[in-house]
Structure formats: C-alpha cells, structure tokens
Design an enzyme around this catalytic site. Structure first.
Site, PDB file in Angstrom:
ATOM      1  N   ASP A   2       8.843   3.085  -6.336  1.00  0.00           N
ATOM      2  CA  ASP A   2       8.849   3.006  -4.877  1.00  0.00           C
ATOM      3  C   ASP A   2      10.226   2.522  -4.439  1.00  0.00           C
ATOM      4  O   ASP A   2      10.958   1.904  -5.224  1.00  0.00           O
ATOM      5  CB  ASP A   2       7.766   2.028  -4.389  1.00  0.00           C
ATOM      6  CG  ASP A   2       7.323   2.339  -2.971  1.00  0.00           C
ATOM      7  OD1 ASP A   2       6.208   2.882  -2.792  1.00  0.00           O
ATOM      8  OD2 ASP A   2       8.101   2.053  -2.037  1.00  0.00           O
ATOM      9  N   ARG A  32      -4.470   9.015  19.633  1.00  0.00           N
ATOM     10  CA  ARG A  32      -3.234   8.601  18.961  1.00  0.00           C
ATOM     11  C   ARG A  32      -2.014   8.729  19.870  1.00  0.00           C
ATOM     12  O   ARG A  32      -1.108   7.913  19.830  1.00  0.00           O
ATOM     13  CB  ARG A  32      -3.075   9.408  17.667  1.00  0.00           C
ATOM     14  CG  ARG A  32      -3.954   8.837  16.591  1.00  0.00           C
ATOM     15  CD  ARG A  32      -4.452   9.814  15.579  1.00  0.00           C
ATOM     16  NE  ARG A  32      -5.387   9.128  14.681  1.00  0.00           N
ATOM     17  CZ  ARG A  32      -6.663   8.906  14.962  1.00  0.00           C
ATOM     18  NH1 ARG A  32      -7.181   9.335  16.111  1.00  0.00           N
ATOM     19  NH2 ARG A  32      -7.443   8.263  14.120  1.00  0.00           N
TER      20      ARG A  32
END
Lengths: 283, 207
Positions: free
Chosen positions: A146, A38
């Site tokens: 949201d 990553r």
C-alpha cells in the site's frame, strides 16, 4: 446541511454519463434515489446549492471532488472475504493453472495491492489454507502493499474489529484469531507471518518493479480513483508485475478492457479476470 | 505452514538487463515492452521511441511506446505521436488519440489542428478529445465545426459533446447545423435531442 433540490432527468443523465466515462460505474433513472442521496451529500459538503455549479466543480475536479464523489459511490470499508467469488476463482481455476506452469520448487507469488489494513492479503492466506487442496504442495508467497504506511502498520499488527470479520464463520474466527480486547481479535501469528507487507506507489514503475513478478495480482477498487494518465501507467506497471500468463483481479465495478488493451479477458465460472498473455501469444 | 513470508529467491526480476535503446530495436516482445517503458527517461529516448513506434507491430509494445511518449510530453514526443492519427490500423489510430488525451498539460495546443485535419476520422475522434477541456474552451472549438465541417458524422460527434457541456448560446449553431444536412435523417434527430438536453438544464457558471 440544506437539502439540495431533486435532480432533473437531464441532470441525472449528465451526472451518470460523467460517472460512467470516468469510472465505469453505471447508474440510471432506476437508481435515482441512490444517486440523489450521494450527490446531495456532496453538494452539501462543497457548499454548492445548485447542481450546475456542482457539476462544473466536478468536471474541473476542483478540490479533488472526483475522488470525493467516487468515495460516496463506493463501499470504502474492507473486510475479510470481500468479493469472495474471486477467491473461489483463485482456488478453483487460477492457481491450478499457474501451478502447472511452475518449475519444481518455484514459489507461486500473489500480490494484494493496495492492501489497506490487511484484510485482503490475510483473506487470501486464510482462503487458500481452507479451500485449496494443493496448498501443501507449493510454496505460496503473499505480499500486501500500500502507499499508506499507517495502513501498513495496522496490517502488520493484525488486529481487527467485528465488522472486518463479519463474513467469516465463528469456526474460522475461533481457529485463526484470538480475542484481543473488547470487540477486537488478533490474527494468529502463523498467519500474520505468512504475509509480507511493503510500501508501493502504483504509478511509479521503479516502485512496482522492485517487487518482482507475480502469478496473481489483486488490485481492487483503486484504479477507478485515478485519472486517465495515471490509470494507463498503473495498468502498464501491473502488466509488468505479472509473469506471462499471470492474472489480475479487479473490483466488481472495474473493467481492464476500458483501461488498457494489454490484457486478455478470462471468464471463469466465478469471476471475470484479466491475464497477461504469454510471450508470443495473441490472446 | 506452506505459506512463506520471505521473498522467493526465484522471484523473477521485472527490470530488463539489456540497454533499453538496443532492446527497443531488436529485443523479444517482452524485452521491447520493458525497453519502451524505460526509454522515455533516457538521453536519446524520445527519438528512439519515435522510430520504434513507426516500425513496431506488437500492439502491447506500441501501447508502452505511446505511454512513454505521452509521459515525456515534450513537443518532440507529441510530434512523434501525431502522425499516427492517420495510421491505417484502427487500433493504432485509437491508441494514438488515447495517448494524446493524457499528454501532460493537455491537448489544447494541438486540438485545433486535429479538428481541421483532412481525415474526417481524425476530426471525429478529436471532437471527443475536446470533451476533456474546460467547457468554455471545448464549446469555442466545437461550434465552428457545426458551422463548417463538411462531414455529417463529424458534426454529429461535435453535437454529442455539445449536448453535454454547451449552454443555450450554442442552440442557434446546432439548429443551423441540422439545416446544413437536409438529406441526413440522423443529424436533425441528434440536434433535437441535444437542444432538448441543453434547454432542460440551467446554465453552468463559467469553469
């Protein structure tokens, strides 16, 4: 992308300490491959060829790099019945307790925030219909919220692809969804209409306060993205959004104890959750 | 279907009905919590919060007061928080430092004072607060601690932060610090670890 050199032991430790302090995610030498992959990806994306320069960028959060790195370390996709141990906890432990505290006719309110494209609030609805024997005895109000209005539009449309349904049995898919094109399924209108969608900003008290108070809040995998100040404020807003005795469920890498002293830890058989103490309680 | 979509008429309102400044003085804990969150944006709110912080016993309400003061972030608000770094209550002390950590614009102007505080506990926690500064600023504040602080525990806290952010320039100060406490077995050990970590990495470019 040119391959970044392997992290030295010290660099790996430096990065893992930063990640732990910032997010609570714990990695060490045993996860070297996972971490290296990553970091290499992020170093390539930022054009940093050496770890010290990349780490300086990370500490300064230049270009929102902290969020980018967290994204690389977390599973961003959402799907039905994700972390279903918390749903088991909801039906086995939390709702029976909350139901006992209700006056006759008073609704049980559940908030999924952030709800993204709707998988979580619909999962809650579906799970309760399938797994909570008392579901017919109470009014249950489920709200999905949201900050992203495009996500809310998608949630209201109730259309999902195969990956979103991968944890549901064929029987559940057949009973609660109808085919809506190649590799697409639409959730039944009855279920779709059982969830109300709203927009919310978790760090804006007026925005969260307008939603009233809930018995249970699912707030998973979002607080790790906030800086300390926003996280502290969001935790207070969530506390205020709970009835005394109400519960909050976080993502599995998150711990409210690291964020705020306002909540009591509750360990149930299926999940660790956090509770707003009742008035006067020292829980 | 028993699941309902319309907002429940019984959904309780999270907003307090009372005047927040009055509720902050004599409300129930839940009312004081709500009042503390509302007061920061009101005229007279910061002095009211400052007074409330001095007398508030409920840790949840104190937390809300500290958040409101840190969000206000004015010199008056910061001045209201700072005295509580000396509180007898360890939770309040820690909460105060957490609140200072998130003051908008950073703690920079206040940190030298905290690092020079007569109370070693405050200096120790202030070392950790320095971790949030750009590396160069933090190193500039912490190296003098190694040179002069009389408490080995405070120096150890500075060493821990420096181990993470300092470059080879800090090595002489670290080694000198270990020599200042010959009777303390931990500090030379911590310095050895820090020196090893600093030596093992390439210096970062200036932040």
């Amino acid at each position: 992308m040119s391959e970044a050199p392997p992290l030295t032991g010290e660099e790996l430790r430096q990065l893992c300490e930063f990640l732990y302090r910032r997010t609570g995610m714990a990695f060490d030498e045993a996860k070297r491959y996972y971490v290296q992959r990553r970091v290499t990806e992020r170093m390539g994306a930022t054009g940093e060829g050496a770890f010290p320069a990349y780490f300086a960028r990370l500490r300064a959060d230049a270009g929102g790099e902290v969020e980018q790195l967290i994204n690389a370390f977390t599973v961003n996709e959402t799907y039905f019945y994700r972390e279903d141990h918390q749903l088991r906890c909801l039906s086995r432990d939390i709702l029976p307790e909350r139901a006992r505290a209700k006056a006759p006719g008073e609704a049980i309110r559940i908030w999924s925030v952030p709800c993204a494209t709707g998988e979580e609030p619909y999962s809650i609805a579906l799970w309760l219909l399938e797994n909570w024997p008392e579901v017919d005895a109470y009014d249950v109000e489920i709200v999905g919220s949201d900050i992203d209005t495009r996500a809310l539009e998608a949630a209201q449309a109730g259309l999902f692809g195969r990956r979103a349904l991968m944890r549901l049995s064929p029987d559940l898919v057949e009973r609660y969804f109808t085919p809506a094109g190649p590799e697409r399924w639409r959730i039944l209108d009855d279920l779709r209409e059982s969830v109300r969608f709203t927009s919310v900003n978790l760090v804006e008290p007026a925005s969260t306060g307008a939603h009233g108070r809930f018995d249970v809040v699912f707030c998973r995998n979002v607080l790790i993205y906030f800086d300390d100040a926003s996280r502290r404020l969001a935790a207070e807003n969530l506390y205020d959004a709970l009835v005394p005795g109400g519960y909050i469920c976080l993502g599995h890498t998150e711990s409210m104890s690291r964020i705020s002293p306002l909540f009591a830890v509750r360990r149930h058989a299926d999940a660790i959750v956090y509770q707003r103490p009742r008035e006067g309680s020292r829980d | 279907m028993p699941l309902i979509r319309k907002p429940s008429p019984a959904a309780p309102d999270a907003v307090p009905a009372r005047d927040p400044l009055a509720a902050l003085r004599d409300g129930s804990p839940d009312e004081r919590f709500a009042a503390a969150r509302a007061a920061g944006g009101l005229p007279g709110g910061v002095p009211a919060l400052a007074g409330a912080l001095s007398r508030e016993a409920d840790p949840r309400v104190r937390e809300a007061i500290l958040t409101s003061l840190s969000r206000a972030g004015t010199p008056e608000a910061v001045a209201a928080i700072l005295p509580h770094v000396h509180a007898d209550d360890a939770n309040l002390r820690a909460g105060t430092l957490d609140a200072l950590r998130v003051v908008p614009g950073g703690l920079g102007p206040h940190l030298p004072g905290l690092l020079a505080d007569p109370d070693p506990d405050v200096r120790l926690l202030a070392c950790d607060l320095a971790r949030g500064l750009p590396a160069g600023e933090a190193v500039a504040l912490l190296v003098p601690i190694l040179d002069a602080d009389a408490e080995a525990n405070v120096c150890a806290a500075a060493v821990e932060v420096l181990a993470e952010i300092a470059g080879p320039d800090a090595l002489p100060a670290l080694e000198a610090c270990a020599r200042r406490f010959p009777g303390d077995p931990f500090l030379p050990f911590a310095v050895r670890i820090a020196a090893g970590r600093i030596g093992a990495r390439t210096p970062a470019p200036d932040e």
